[in-house]
Scaffold this motif. Sequence first.
Motif, PDB file in Angstrom:
ATOM      1  N   ASN A  62      18.204 -17.324  25.564  1.00 45.56           N
ATOM      2  CA  ASN A  62      18.731 -16.782  24.297  1.00 45.56           C
ATOM      3  C   ASN A  62      18.185 -15.831  23.607  1.00 45.56           C
ATOM      4  OD1 ASN A  62      20.630 -18.939  24.694  1.00 45.56           O
ATOM      5  ND2 ASN A  62      19.293 -20.142  23.523  1.00 45.56           N
ATOM      6  N   SER A  63      17.773 -14.652  24.518  1.00 43.33           N
ATOM      7  CA  SER A  63      17.138 -13.354  24.221  1.00 43.33           C
ATOM      8  C   SER A  63      17.558 -12.264  24.471  1.00 43.33           C
ATOM      9  CB  SER A  63      15.416 -13.522  24.706  1.00 43.33           C
ATOM     10  OG  SER A  63      15.315 -13.554  26.194  1.00 43.33           O
TER      11      SER A  63
ATOM     12  N   ASP B 118       0.600  -8.038  23.975  1.00 40.55           N
ATOM     13  CA  ASP B 118       0.628  -8.530  25.162  1.00 40.55           C
ATOM     14  C   ASP B 118      -0.092  -9.912  25.287  1.00 40.55           C
ATOM     15  OD1 ASP B 118       1.890  -6.531  26.395  1.00 40.55           O
ATOM     16  OD2 ASP B 118       0.101  -5.606  27.095  1.00 40.55           O
ATOM     17  N   LEU B 119      -1.394 -10.167  24.738  1.00 39.41           N
ATOM     18  CA  LEU B 119      -1.733 -11.394  24.511  1.00 39.41           C
ATOM     19  C   LEU B 119      -0.752 -12.429  23.804  1.00 39.41           C
ATOM     20  CD1 LEU B 119      -4.139 -13.162  25.129  1.00 39.41           C
ATOM     21  CD2 LEU B 119      -5.289 -12.443  23.045  1.00 39.41           C
ATOM     22  N   ASP B 120      -0.215 -11.899  22.828  1.00 39.10           N
ATOM     23  CA  ASP B 120       0.666 -12.669  21.922  1.00 39.10           C
ATOM     24  C   ASP B 120       1.774 -13.199  22.764  1.00 39.10           C
ATOM     25  OD1 ASP B 120       1.232 -13.922  19.369  1.00 39.10           O
ATOM     26  OD2 ASP B 120       2.942 -12.496  19.495  1.00 39.10           O
ATOM     27  N   TYR B 121       2.506 -12.299  23.459  1.00 39.74           N
ATOM     28  CA  TYR B 121       3.366 -12.426  24.523  1.00 39.74           C
ATOM     29  C   TYR B 121       3.069 -13.305  25.576  1.00 39.74           C
ATOM     30  CZ  TYR B 121       6.560 -11.412  28.426  1.00 39.74           C
ATOM     31  OH  TYR B 121       7.421 -11.503  29.765  1.00 39.74           O
ATOM     32  N   LEU B 122       2.120 -13.364  26.047  1.00 39.41           N
ATOM     33  CA  LEU B 122       1.595 -14.449  27.257  1.00 39.41           C
ATOM     34  C   LEU B 122       1.272 -15.819  26.691  1.00 39.41           C
ATOM     35  CD1 LEU B 122      -0.879 -11.837  29.253  1.00 39.41           C
ATOM     36  CD2 LEU B 122       1.407 -12.798  29.806  1.00 39.41           C
ATOM     37  N   GLY B 123       0.885 -15.903  25.276  1.00 38.84           N
ATOM     38  CA  GLY B 123       0.189 -17.088  24.906  1.00 38.84           C
ATOM     39  C   GLY B 123       1.132 -18.422  25.272  1.00 38.84           C
ATOM     40  N   PRO B 124       0.399 -19.330  25.543  1.00 40.05           N
ATOM     41  CA  PRO B 124      -0.998 -19.271  25.788  1.00 40.05           C
ATOM     42  C   PRO B 124      -1.103 -18.709  27.615  1.00 40.05           C
ATOM     43  CG  PRO B 124      -0.272 -21.338  26.423  1.00 40.05           C
ATOM     44  CD  PRO B 124       1.175 -20.564  25.774  1.00 40.05           C
ATOM     45  N   ALA B 125      -2.275 -17.782  27.477  1.00 36.20           N
ATOM     46  CA  ALA B 125      -2.567 -16.783  28.540  1.00 36.20           C
ATOM     47  C   ALA B 125      -3.268 -17.800  29.724  1.00 36.20           C
ATOM     48  CB  ALA B 125      -3.356 -15.624  28.305  1.00 36.20           C
ATOM     49  N   GLU B 126      -4.209 -18.612  29.177  1.00 41.32           N
ATOM     50  CA  GLU B 126      -4.737 -19.442  30.288  1.00 41.32           C
ATOM     51  C   GLU B 126      -3.835 -20.289  31.179  1.00 41.32           C
ATOM     52  OE1 GLU B 126      -5.333 -19.349  27.032  1.00 41.32           O
ATOM     53  OE2 GLU B 126      -7.468 -19.245  26.684  1.00 41.32           O
ATOM     54  N   GLY B 127      -4.205 -20.122  32.637  1.00 45.34           N
ATOM     55  CA  GLY B 127      -3.341 -20.837  33.638  1.00 45.34           C
ATOM     56  C   GLY B 127      -2.410 -19.901  34.057  1.00 45.34           C
ATOM     57  N   ARG B 128      -2.041 -18.900  33.607  1.00 47.63           N
ATOM     58  CA  ARG B 128      -0.986 -17.964  34.169  1.00 47.63           C
ATOM     59  C   ARG B 128      -0.973 -17.388  35.460  1.00 47.63           C
ATOM     60  NH1 ARG B 128       3.414 -18.087  31.210  1.00 47.63           N
ATOM     61  NH2 ARG B 128       3.575 -18.598  28.878  1.00 47.63           N
TER      62      ARG B 128
ATOM     63  N   PRO C 229      15.011  -8.674  13.754  1.00 45.53           N
ATOM     64  CA  PRO C 229      14.928 -10.040  14.882  1.00 45.53           C
ATOM     65  C   PRO C 229      13.408 -10.454  15.085  1.00 45.53           C
ATOM     66  CG  PRO C 229      14.864  -7.913  15.742  1.00 45.53           C
ATOM     67  CD  PRO C 229      15.217  -7.624  14.324  1.00 45.53           C
ATOM     68  N   ARG C 230      13.521 -11.653  15.461  1.00 54.16           N
ATOM     69  CA  ARG C 230      12.189 -12.308  15.841  1.00 54.16           C
ATOM     70  C   ARG C 230      11.425 -11.808  17.158  1.00 54.16           C
ATOM     71  NH1 ARG C 230      10.089 -17.195  17.962  1.00 54.16           N
ATOM     72  NH2 ARG C 230      12.242 -17.989  18.936  1.00 54.16           N
ATOM     73  N   SER C 231      10.642 -11.189  17.066  1.00 55.73           N
ATOM     74  CA  SER C 231       9.886 -10.555  18.228  1.00 55.73           C
ATOM     75  C   SER C 231       9.380 -11.666  19.109  1.00 55.73           C
ATOM     76  CB  SER C 231       8.589  -9.644  17.882  1.00 55.73           C
ATOM     77  OG  SER C 231       8.169  -8.888  18.887  1.00 55.73           O
ATOM     78  N   LEU C 232       9.682 -11.521  20.527  1.00 52.48           N
ATOM     79  CA  LEU C 232       9.029 -12.484  21.394  1.00 52.48           C
ATOM     80  C   LEU C 232       7.932 -11.724  22.352  1.00 52.48           C
ATOM     81  CD1 LEU C 232      12.443 -14.282  22.666  1.00 52.48           C
ATOM     82  CD2 LEU C 232      10.730 -15.221  21.161  1.00 52.48           C
ATOM     83  N   GLY C 233       8.082 -10.504  22.352  1.00 53.13           N
ATOM     84  CA  GLY C 233       7.021  -9.877  23.078  1.00 53.13           C
ATOM     85  C   GLY C 233       7.456  -8.402  23.633  1.00 53.13           C
ATOM     86  N   ARG C 234       6.524  -7.855  24.138  1.00 58.35           N
ATOM     87  CA  ARG C 234       6.928  -6.187  24.602  1.00 58.35           C
ATOM     88  C   ARG C 234       6.362  -6.254  26.047  1.00 58.35           C
ATOM     89  NH1 ARG C 234       8.010  -3.689  19.603  1.00 58.35           N
ATOM     90  NH2 ARG C 234       7.072  -4.769  17.984  1.00 58.35           N
ATOM     91  N   THR C 235       7.263  -5.233  26.827  1.00 57.22           N
ATOM     92  CA  THR C 235       6.958  -5.034  28.264  1.00 57.22           C
ATOM     93  C   THR C 235       7.030  -3.652  28.254  1.00 57.22           C
ATOM     94  OG1 THR C 235       9.099  -5.334  29.146  1.00 57.22           O
ATOM     95  CG2 THR C 235       7.690  -7.362  28.918  1.00 57.22           C
ATOM     96  N   GLU C 236       6.789  -3.096  29.439  1.00 54.59           N
ATOM     97  CA  GLU C 236       7.240  -1.671  29.682  1.00 54.59           C
ATOM     98  C   GLU C 236       8.699  -1.528  29.801  1.00 54.59           C
ATOM     99  OE1 GLU C 236       5.283  -0.778  33.441  1.00 54.59           O
ATOM    100  OE2 GLU C 236       3.376  -0.819  32.777  1.00 54.59           O
TER     101      GLU C 236
END
Length: 211
Positions: free
Chosen positions: A136-137, A64-74, A164-171
């Motif tokens: 494009n995802s 999740d952190l990788d998906y949010l990156g950068p997380a600061e300020g979100r 495929p190139r992974s962009l992140g994971r969600t529920e």
Amino acid sequence: MDAARAAVEKSELDLARTRYSLPFDGRIVETTAMRGQLVGPLEPFGLAFSRESLEVEAPVSLDDLDYLGPAEGRAVRVVANGELYSAFVDRVAPIVNRRSRLVRLYVKFADSVPLAAIPAPGTFVNLSIEGPAFENSLLLPKAAEQANGTVWVVRDGVLEAVTPRSLGRTEAGWIVSDFDTGDGVVLGAVPAAEPGVSVTVVDASRNLRGE
């Protein structure tokens, strides 16, 4: 006269010490002081918190952190006691918990939230963090992922392995960069599957039959 003057000065000093102030904007959440009570200079009689020091700790996985990156300020939506508050990610802890393998995010309330409305320390909250938008995802079902981050696609009647190139994971599923899905993506495990195996599509949404 000197003794009387000294007594008056002492009384005035003692009176001045009955007043207190906080060097920050904050809220008093607990007090044990009663009217007429005597307290010593080192005796605690209340608990207050500063707005600047109040934050929400939110453990997240490395994915999740990788998906949010950068997380600061979100942007963050915090729900506490049935109320919705605006907040943001202030910083990320520099270490990973050895047992849980989770990283802590520290969330602060937006300046627009009135001080009196901010939940008191110790309040349990639910929060959601606004993640990045990807162009494009594709959002793949979790069952589409095979070993080593690959997926099986059907192309011209045979199986083909795609990474495929992974962009992140969600529920909701696995977010990957757009790729050619051929005649469809296989969901679930396929026994003895290997590239080039001939298949017949029985139901384009779920089922494959190997030949």
